[in-house]
Design a protein around this motif. Structure first.
Motif, PDB file in Angstrom:
ATOM      1  N   GLU A  82       0.862  -1.223  -0.014  1.00 35.36           N
ATOM      2  CA  GLU A  82      -0.205   0.247  -0.105  1.00 35.36           C
ATOM      3  C   GLU A  82       0.880   1.334  -0.012  1.00 35.36           C
ATOM      4  OE1 GLU A  82      -3.354   0.455   0.181  1.00 35.36           O
ATOM      5  OE2 GLU A  82      -3.474  -1.740  -0.453  1.00 35.36           O
ATOM      6  N   PRO A  83       0.344   2.373  -0.458  1.00 37.94           N
ATOM      7  CA  PRO A  83       0.969   3.708  -0.453  1.00 37.94           C
ATOM      8  C   PRO A  83       1.233   4.132   0.913  1.00 37.94           C
ATOM      9  CG  PRO A  83      -1.128   3.940  -1.439  1.00 37.94           C
ATOM     10  CD  PRO A  83      -0.855   2.775  -1.242  1.00 37.94           C
ATOM     11  N   PRO A  84       2.093   4.942   1.471  1.00 37.79           N
ATOM     12  CA  PRO A  84       2.082   5.533   2.871  1.00 37.79           C
ATOM     13  C   PRO A  84       0.998   6.624   2.801  1.00 37.79           C
ATOM     14  CG  PRO A  84       3.948   6.196   1.450  1.00 37.79           C
ATOM     15  CD  PRO A  84       3.431   5.364   0.645  1.00 37.79           C
ATOM     16  N   ASP A  85       0.564   6.881   4.033  1.00 39.19           N
ATOM     17  CA  ASP A  85      -0.037   8.098   4.389  1.00 39.19           C
ATOM     18  C   ASP A  85       0.665   9.259   3.823  1.00 39.19           C
ATOM     19  OD1 ASP A  85      -1.886   6.670   5.673  1.00 39.19           O
ATOM     20  OD2 ASP A  85      -1.310   7.333   7.749  1.00 39.19           O
ATOM     21  N   ASP A  86      -0.110  10.128   3.330  1.00 40.99           N
ATOM     22  CA  ASP A  86       0.558  11.387   2.671  1.00 40.99           C
ATOM     23  C   ASP A  86       1.112  12.058   3.656  1.00 40.99           C
ATOM     24  OD1 ASP A  86       0.096  13.503   0.412  1.00 40.99           O
ATOM     25  OD2 ASP A  86      -0.529  14.733   2.010  1.00 40.99           O
ATOM     26  N   ARG A  87       2.423  12.948   2.815  1.00 42.05           N
ATOM     27  CA  ARG A  87       2.973  13.616   3.691  1.00 42.05           C
ATOM     28  C   ARG A  87       2.563  14.814   4.654  1.00 42.05           C
ATOM     29  NH1 ARG A  87       7.998  15.474  -0.304  1.00 42.05           N
ATOM     30  NH2 ARG A  87       9.049  13.636  -0.492  1.00 42.05           N
ATOM     31  N   GLY A  88       1.291  15.345   4.289  1.00 41.15           N
ATOM     32  CA  GLY A  88       0.513  16.326   4.972  1.00 41.15           C
ATOM     33  C   GLY A  88       0.213  15.901   6.300  1.00 41.15           C
ATOM     34  N   ALA A  89       0.075  14.595   6.499  1.00 42.66           N
ATOM     35  CA  ALA A  89      -0.418  13.693   7.733  1.00 42.66           C
ATOM     36  C   ALA A  89       0.857  13.875   8.811  1.00 42.66           C
ATOM     37  CB  ALA A  89      -0.876  12.353   7.674  1.00 42.66           C
ATOM     38  N   TYR A  90       1.814  14.390   8.451  1.00 46.04           N
ATOM     39  CA  TYR A  90       2.928  14.370   9.226  1.00 46.04           C
ATOM     40  C   TYR A  90       3.725  15.962   9.253  1.00 46.04           C
ATOM     41  CZ  TYR A  90       3.333   9.370   8.308  1.00 46.04           C
ATOM     42  OH  TYR A  90       3.083   8.255   8.107  1.00 46.04           O
ATOM     43  N   ARG A  91       4.249  16.451  10.489  1.00 42.45           N
ATOM     44  CA  ARG A  91       4.930  17.511  10.613  1.00 42.45           C
ATOM     45  C   ARG A  91       6.553  17.309  10.089  1.00 42.45           C
ATOM     46  NH1 ARG A  91       6.221  21.054  16.221  1.00 42.45           N
ATOM     47  NH2 ARG A  91       7.292  22.877  15.124  1.00 42.45           N
ATOM     48  N   GLN A  92       6.640  18.378   9.237  1.00 45.44           N
ATOM     49  CA  GLN A  92       8.052  18.140   8.575  1.00 45.44           C
ATOM     50  C   GLN A  92       9.208  18.519   9.447  1.00 45.44           C
ATOM     51  OE1 GLN A  92       8.460  20.305   4.993  1.00 45.44           O
ATOM     52  NE2 GLN A  92      10.529  19.480   4.317  1.00 45.44           N
ATOM     53  N   SER A  93      10.160  17.678   9.478  1.00 42.15           N
ATOM     54  CA  SER A  93      11.322  17.883  10.184  1.00 42.15           C
ATOM     55  C   SER A  93      12.193  18.975   9.550  1.00 42.15           C
ATOM     56  CB  SER A  93      12.066  16.696  10.521  1.00 42.15           C
ATOM     57  OG  SER A  93      11.354  15.645  10.954  1.00 42.15           O
ATOM     58  N   GLN A  94      12.741  19.875  10.646  1.00 46.30           N
ATOM     59  CA  GLN A  94      13.554  21.033  10.002  1.00 46.30           C
ATOM     60  C   GLN A  94      14.851  20.699  11.039  1.00 46.30           C
ATOM     61  OE1 GLN A  94      12.866  23.087   7.514  1.00 46.30           O
ATOM     62  NE2 GLN A  94      10.783  22.461   7.400  1.00 46.30           N
TER      63      GLN A  94
END
Length: 190
Positions: free
Chosen positions: A63-75
């Protein structure tokens, strides 16, 4: 989560070969022809893969992973140890260290496993998201934290020659009861 960023374990060559074969098999239908639509996950697609860390279960997902928008991007400037990881990665890449050839090792080092709390992910899931692209999702359940219950890190990697480069990284979490969201989200727990 601890800022410790050292991981000495890595997948063996035979384990990486097993992962590659399983990823290729997940992309084909029984007749051996590549699928044209999105993959459909079956129980066979989620076969455990042995890792160097006996406490970590690695699985291949069709299956594809959940969308990036469901995660807080690491900086790098906000995430403990991220800048140090980037520096260590560039050094390791220049020195052709083995761990930069292993996508799971890159993901583990980026997210700080093992850490000073002696935690390791409860599950590692690999998603082939395109040619020469993998997403690694690390799940830590029952984090040793008074506000965060579970943590899920997502690391998108691109293969460049024989090394894996981090393209994007992010995290989401579930809070302890009474400390915030109980479903996966990116709002800070209290």
């Amino acid at each position: 989560m601890s800022a410790s960023r050292h991981v000495s374990n890595q997948l063996s060559k035979s384990t990486w070969l097993t992962i590659t074969v399983l990823l290729l098999a997940a992309a084909c239908v029984p007749g051996g022809e590549p699928t044209t639509g999105p993959p459909t996950e079956t129980a066979a697609d989620r076969q455990p893969v042995e890792t160097a860390d006996a406490g970590t279960a690695a699985v291949i997902s069709g299956e594809p992973p959940d969308d990036r928008g469901a995660y807080r991007q690491s900086q790098p400037e906000e995430t403990p140890g991220f800048a140090e990881f980037l520096e260590a990665y560039e050094t390791a890449r220049a020195e052709q260290a083995d761990w930069v050839r292993d996508p799971v090792a890159v993901a583990l080092r980026l997210t700080g496993y093992p850490n000073s709390d002696e935690e390791s992910p409860d599950q590692v899931t690999l998603y082939q998201t395109g040619p020469e692209r993998l997403t690694v999702v690390l799940l830590l359940e029952s984090a040793r934290d008074d506000s965060v219950r579970d943590i899920e890190d997502r690391i998108d990697l691109i293969r460049e020659g024989d090394v894996w480069r981090v393209e994007w990284a992010g995290a989401r979490w579930r809070c302890q009861p009474g400390r915030g969201q109980q479903d996966w989200g990116i709002e800070l727990c209290i």
